[in-house]
Structures are given as C-alpha cells and as structure tokens.
Scaffold this active site. Structure first.
Site, PDB file in Angstrom:
ATOM      1  N   PRO A 197       9.207  -4.333   0.228  1.00  0.00           N
ATOM      2  CA  PRO A 197      10.276  -3.982   1.168  1.00  0.00           C
ATOM      3  C   PRO A 197       9.786  -4.062   2.626  1.00  0.00           C
ATOM      4  O   PRO A 197       8.606  -3.839   2.906  1.00  0.00           O
ATOM      5  CB  PRO A 197      10.636  -2.546   0.792  1.00  0.00           C
TER       6      PRO A 197
ATOM      7  N   LYS B  43       0.852  -1.212   0.000  1.00  0.00           N
ATOM      8  CA  LYS B  43       0.000   0.000   0.000  1.00  0.00           C
ATOM      9  C   LYS B  43       0.872   1.241   0.000  1.00  0.00           C
ATOM     10  O   LYS B  43       2.002   1.233   0.515  1.00  0.00           O
ATOM     11  CB  LYS B  43      -0.982  -0.013   1.142  1.00  0.00           C
TER      12      LYS B  43
ATOM     13  N   ALA C  48       9.049  -0.424   5.693  1.00  0.00           N
ATOM     14  CA  ALA C  48       9.252   0.582   4.644  1.00  0.00           C
ATOM     15  C   ALA C  48       8.104   1.569   4.506  1.00  0.00           C
ATOM     16  O   ALA C  48       8.150   2.454   3.667  1.00  0.00           O
ATOM     17  CB  ALA C  48       9.471  -0.129   3.315  1.00  0.00           C
TER      18      ALA C  48
ATOM     19  N   ALA D 119       3.235  -1.220   4.187  1.00  0.00           N
ATOM     20  CA  ALA D 119       2.281  -2.193   4.760  1.00  0.00           C
ATOM     21  C   ALA D 119       2.590  -3.648   4.403  1.00  0.00           C
ATOM     22  O   ALA D 119       1.673  -4.461   4.341  1.00  0.00           O
ATOM     23  CB  ALA D 119       0.838  -1.843   4.380  1.00  0.00           C
ATOM     24  N   GLY D 120       3.855  -3.975   4.171  1.00  0.00           N
ATOM     25  CA  GLY D 120       4.204  -5.362   3.846  1.00  0.00           C
ATOM     26  C   GLY D 120       3.691  -6.334   4.899  1.00  0.00           C
ATOM     27  O   GLY D 120       2.973  -7.291   4.581  1.00  0.00           O
ATOM     28  N   GLY D 121       4.016  -6.077   6.165  1.00  0.00           N
ATOM     29  CA  GLY D 121       3.588  -6.960   7.252  1.00  0.00           C
ATOM     30  C   GLY D 121       2.074  -6.969   7.407  1.00  0.00           C
ATOM     31  O   GLY D 121       1.459  -8.032   7.565  1.00  0.00           O
ATOM     32  N   SER D 122       1.462  -5.780   7.349  1.00  0.00           N
ATOM     33  CA  SER D 122       0.002  -5.682   7.511  1.00  0.00           C
ATOM     34  C   SER D 122      -0.722  -6.416   6.391  1.00  0.00           C
ATOM     35  O   SER D 122      -1.741  -7.076   6.605  1.00  0.00           O
ATOM     36  CB  SER D 122      -0.446  -4.221   7.489  1.00  0.00           C
ATOM     37  N   SER D 123      -0.179  -6.311   5.185  1.00  0.00           N
ATOM     38  CA  SER D 123      -0.814  -6.951   4.036  1.00  0.00           C
ATOM     39  C   SER D 123      -0.696  -8.478   4.142  1.00  0.00           C
ATOM     40  O   SER D 123      -1.642  -9.200   3.815  1.00  0.00           O
ATOM     41  CB  SER D 123      -0.142  -6.439   2.755  1.00  0.00           C
TER      42      SER D 123
ATOM     43  N   ASP E 111      -3.053  -0.917  10.094  1.00  0.00           N
ATOM     44  CA  ASP E 111      -3.240  -0.907   8.635  1.00  0.00           C
ATOM     45  C   ASP E 111      -3.899  -2.192   8.127  1.00  0.00           C
ATOM     46  O   ASP E 111      -4.222  -2.292   6.932  1.00  0.00           O
ATOM     47  CB  ASP E 111      -1.874  -0.764   7.927  1.00  0.00           C
TER      48      ASP E 111
HETATM   49  O1  C5P Z   1      -1.134  -0.657  15.013  1.00  0.00           O
HETATM   50  P1  C5P Z   1       0.321  -0.808  14.742  1.00  0.00           P
HETATM   51  O2  C5P Z   1       0.946  -1.906  15.564  1.00  0.00           O
HETATM   52  O3  C5P Z   1       0.659  -0.947  13.303  1.00  0.00           O
HETATM   53  O4  C5P Z   1       1.015   0.554  15.217  1.00  0.00           O
HETATM   54  C1  C5P Z   1       2.387   0.682  15.422  1.00  0.00           C
HETATM   55  C2  C5P Z   1       2.646   1.925  16.275  1.00  0.00           C
HETATM   56  O5  C5P Z   1       2.328   3.090  15.520  1.00  0.00           O
HETATM   57  C3  C5P Z   1       1.797   2.028  17.527  1.00  0.00           C
HETATM   58  O6  C5P Z   1       2.412   1.399  18.611  1.00  0.00           O
HETATM   59  C4  C5P Z   1       1.682   3.509  17.742  1.00  0.00           C
HETATM   60  O7  C5P Z   1       2.837   3.999  18.380  1.00  0.00           O
HETATM   61  C5  C5P Z   1       1.706   4.071  16.335  1.00  0.00           C
HETATM   62  N1  C5P Z   1       0.360   4.372  15.798  1.00  0.00           N
HETATM   63  C6  C5P Z   1      -0.347   5.468  16.294  1.00  0.00           C
HETATM   64  N2  C5P Z   1      -1.585   5.748  15.786  1.00  0.00           N
HETATM   65  C7  C5P Z   1      -2.118   5.002  14.790  1.00  0.00           C
HETATM   66  C8  C5P Z   1      -1.399   3.893  14.261  1.00  0.00           C
HETATM   67  C9  C5P Z   1      -0.166   3.616  14.779  1.00  0.00           C
HETATM   68  O8  C5P Z   1       0.125   6.161  17.194  1.00  0.00           O
HETATM   69  N3  C5P Z   1      -3.313   5.330  14.303  1.00  0.00           N
END
Ligand code: C5P
Length: 287
Positions: free
Chosen positions: A97, A11, A100, A103-107, A139
């Site tokens: 990548p 993404k 990066a 969203a590689g991991g999220s996807s 994501d």
């Molecule tokens: O949800 P995810 O694990 O991908 O988020 C990683 C980090 O990014 C969170 O620990 C937080 O510090 C930050 N984050 C945030 N607000 C969001 C998404 C992510 O502060 N809407």
C-alpha cells in the site's frame, strides 16, 4: 540488454518510540522493524542506449522524479559511483500500500540501490548501500537488508535482532491517509505518557516468545492521531484482537494496522472481516 529484478519487502514497526527533536528538524527514534513477505517487484533494465532514466509502473499515478524514491535512489547511486543512468529503465510492480507506514517507497528505493549495484558490478557492501540510503530517506538504510532490526537515530543506526518467530500477520490499510510531517509536529506538542517497552520487546525476541512480543508491540503515533482517525485505528485493532490476534498495532506514521497471529485460520478470518471494509488488507508472514 541486461536486467535484474529485486523484491522490495514491506516493513512493519513492532515498536516505534520518538525520543527527541533534533536541530536538523528530524527526530531521534527507537524502532523495532520487521520485514514481511508482501513485496513490490523492482525490475531494472540497462539497454546500452542513450535515452535518460525512465520509470514505468503498473500504477496509474506515480510521483514525479523529484519525489519518487526509486528515481532519487538511482540518482544518488549514479552521483556516488560516477555511473551514467542513460538507457536505464526501472519498472515498479506495486503491491505494498502507498503512503501507509509500511515503507513501500523506501523499500523500492533500497531495491534500486541493490539492483544498480548488481547491474553495474560496483560491489558496494551493504553498509555502503545503507550510507547511500540515508540520502534517499530515513527508512531506506533499514530496507537495504531488512529482516528484524532495531533502528535508532534518524533510523540509520541499525542493530540486527533475533528473527520474529514465524507467525501469520494481517495488515490492513484504512482509506484515509496521514501526513508524516503533521504527526511529527503533533508529537512535538504533547508529553507522551505511554511508551513502548522496547527492552522488553527485544528480550521477548531473544527468547523467541511470540506471545510476549505481541503483548509489547506499540507505536507512540497512535496517541496523537486526529480523533476520528484514532477511533478507526482503535476499532481495527479491536477487530484483530477479537478475531484472535495476540497483539495489534499501527505501523510507522500509519494508517496501516496489523495483528500477529499464531493460528492461520484465525488470521484468515480476520483478513476476510477487515477486507470487507478495507480492500487493502493482506495476509502475510515475517521474512
Ligand atoms: O526521511 P524521510 O524523507 O522519510 O522523512 C519524512 C519526514 O518525516 C521528514 O521530513 C521529517 O519531518 C519526518 N522525520 C523525522 N524524524 C525522523 C524521520 C522522519 O522528523 N527520524
């Protein structure tokens, strides 16, 4: 033995705005998201055996099961549906990548949710899978269906948008990595002056006007990168524009930078120029 293979698309953020800090430690965001053809392949096999969930990959290093979004997604799926992951093998062929902003991991996590849903015949709807995705990462709900969408709240409030007009996209990841948490901390400490024109960007998508979209792509995290990294991102954007990109921007919390082109030859030229310095450079398209 049954198996299913899902494509996990990368993404890009056509825009990213941070609106406010929340009591739960997350931030309220407003982002226009776009899937591109660059993808990982996620193959899930169910053998009927009794050995615990296993992850394999073409990478030499894979994050442990506590931090790996594919494993976390599988556990969330199993806990919610009451299915056992015994005998399940998830194989990741990585192209996106890593760390990066793409969203590689999220996807991969979203692909695991879709794949297990198919393999176990659990018939969860996309909104139900998105709900599970919230437990995996911010994501992940978007990555369940991807496409062009507005993501708000933590990233889980999704509204579909008209598709980005077909174009050529060069994306390039410089060699440094950035800490997502650190960038959110940095953004908490400043008063943002430059914000993306999200409404204008959405209007440009509605009109199907690639030039107007490209002129409005912007990510607030570009302004809070540590200095030497900010300069590198700026110079990469410069190279893309110099090569004929209609607009260029950093994706997510970076460091991937991308440019939108209406001309394939110009995009190929830009990709060749950036690849000399940054091997993780790809020519891709919206999907
Ligand atoms: O949800 P995810 O694990 O991908 O988020 C990683 C980090 O990014 C969170 O620990 C937080 O510090 C930050 N984050 C945030 N607000 C969001 C998404 C992510 O502060 N809407």
């Amino acid at each position: 033995m049954q198996s299913v293979t899902e494509r996990a698309y990368a993404k890009l953020n056509l825009s990213l705005d941070v609106l406010s800090r929340r009591d739960d430690g997350y931030h309220n965001l407003r982002m226009v998201m776009q899937s591109v053809t660059l993808c990982d392949e996620v193959k899930i096999t169910r053998s009927g055996g009794t050995e615990p969930l296993r992850l394999t990959s073409d990478l030499s290093f894979l994050p442990g099961p506590d931090r790996n979004t594919a494993a976390i997604a599988a556990r969330v799926f199993a806990q919610t549906t009451g299915r056992s992951l015994d005998g399940v093998v998830i194989d990741l062929r990585k192209r996106i990548p890593i760390s990066a902003g793409t969203a590689g991991g999220s996807s991969d996590g979203a692909a695991v949710l879709r794949g297990l849903n198919t393999l176990f015949g659990t018939k969860l709807t996309p909104p139900e899978l998105e709900k599970l995705g919230e437990q995996v990462g911010s994501d992940v709900p978007y990555c369940v269906s991807g496409g062009t969408a507005l993501a708000e709240g933590r990233g889980e409030i999704l509204s579909p948008l008209p598709a980005l007009p077909d174009c050529h996209i060069v994306l390039s990841k410089p060699s440094f990595s950035v800490s997502t948490q650190e960038l959110f901390r940095r953004i908490d400490g400043v008063r943002l002056t430059l914000r993306p024109d999200t409404a204008g960007l959405i209007a440009a998508l509605e009109q199907g006007n690639l030039e107007d979209v490209a002129q409005r792509i912007y990510n607030v995290f570009e302004d809070v990168l540590p200095r030497p990294r900010q300069e590198k991102v700026r110079s990469m954007k410069h190279t893309l524009i110099d090569c004929g990109a209609l607009g260029a921007c950093m994706s997510g919390t970076g460091p991937t930078v991308f440019g939108l082109f209406n001309d394939r030859e110009k995009a190929e030229h830009a990709a060749r120029r950036l690849k000399v310095l940054y091997p993780e450079t790809y020519l891709t398209r919206p999907i």
